[in-house]
Design a protein around this motif. Structure first.
Motif, PDB file in Angstrom:
ATOM      1  N   ALA A   1     -25.958  30.705  72.845  1.00  0.00           N
ATOM      2  CA  ALA A   1     -25.218  31.553  73.784  1.00  0.00           C
ATOM      3  C   ALA A   1     -25.010  30.879  75.134  1.00  0.00           C
ATOM      4  CB  ALA A   1     -25.954  32.880  73.981  1.00  0.00           C
ATOM      5  N   ALA A   2     -25.924  30.000  75.529  1.00  0.00           N
ATOM      6  CA  ALA A   2     -25.817  29.349  76.830  1.00  0.00           C
ATOM      7  C   ALA A   2     -24.942  28.104  76.789  1.00  0.00           C
ATOM      8  CB  ALA A   2     -27.215  28.975  77.340  1.00  0.00           C
ATOM      9  N   GLY A   3     -24.523  27.690  75.597  1.00  0.00           N
ATOM     10  CA  GLY A   3     -23.700  26.495  75.472  1.00  0.00           C
ATOM     11  C   GLY A   3     -24.503  25.231  75.698  1.00  0.00           C
ATOM     12  N   LYS A   4     -23.791  24.133  75.899  1.00  0.00           N
ATOM     13  CA  LYS A   4     -24.444  22.850  76.149  1.00  0.00           C
ATOM     14  C   LYS A   4     -25.102  22.870  77.526  1.00  0.00           C
ATOM     15  CE  LYS A   4     -23.291  20.424  72.472  1.00  0.00           C
ATOM     16  NZ  LYS A   4     -24.201  19.638  71.677  1.00  0.00           N
ATOM     17  N   PRO A   5     -26.247  22.199  77.665  1.00  0.00           N
ATOM     18  CA  PRO A   5     -26.910  22.152  78.976  1.00  0.00           C
ATOM     19  C   PRO A   5     -25.999  21.546  80.027  1.00  0.00           C
ATOM     20  CG  PRO A   5     -28.353  21.304  77.250  1.00  0.00           C
ATOM     21  CD  PRO A   5     -26.992  21.490  76.636  1.00  0.00           C
TER      22      PRO A   5
END
Length: 178
Positions: free
Chosen positions: A164-168
């Motif tokens: 849900a947060a995507g790529k760092p």
């Protein structure tokens, strides 16, 4: 008794749980995490039932450097670096053994694991967390993020979501100690 919609909405915002949730970030059951210290991105499992974070490591050994205890290890991750990693030992964690791991001939009901501090990025948040070292190569995810680390990320975990947060995407000068 029937409440007007505005009164109901007001009650919801005054509820302690809703107010706290407003400052949290929703993460999925699995997230991409960048291990800033190692310049490596891995998939992690977020586990509110585990207290500590665990990183897959092998050939773990403790040694002394300048009168301090350090840990040397290799990552037990397929695509990981081949060189040894050395970090100061933060502490030793006692991890409760599961029923299948318990040996009645041994009197210990726990496993002692070395713990190091690592700076990790998940989503847009950069934090320094404690990570215990153990061989997780039999598991799908080389990194498990437990409840202590999740608190540092002000995380809410929705097990129905993945990545849900995507790529760092952390900014390098962000405060990792928050």
């Amino acid at each position: 008794m029937r409440l007007e919609p505005s009164a109901l909405l007001c009650c919801l915002f005054l509820s302690p749980g809703v107010g706290l949730a407003a400052n949290k970030t929703v993460y999925g059951l699995n997230e991409y995490v960048k291990l800033k210290d190692l310049d490596l991105e891995v998939a992690a499992k977020l586990d509110t039932g585990a207290k500590t974070a665990s990183l897959s490591a092998r050939d773990i050994r403790r040694f002394k450097r300048d009168d301090e205890t350090w840990v040397q290890f290799y990552l037990a991750i397929d695509e990981a670096h081949e060189y040894p990693i050395e970090r100061p030992l933060a502490r030793i964690s006692k991890i409760k053994r599961r029923a299948g791991d318990y040996d009645p001939d041994e009197e210990k009901t726990y496993t002692a694991r070395p713990v190091i501090e690592m700076t990790v990025c998940m989503g847009q948040a950069l934090r320094t967390i404690e990570v215990n070292l153990t061989d997780r190569s039999a598991f799908q995810y080389p990194l498990l993020i437990g409840s202590e680390a999740l608190k540092r990320f002000s995380a809410l975990v929705d097990p129905g979501l993945k990545y849900a947060a995507g790529k760092p995407g952390c900014i390098t000068d962000a405060n990792p100690g928050e």
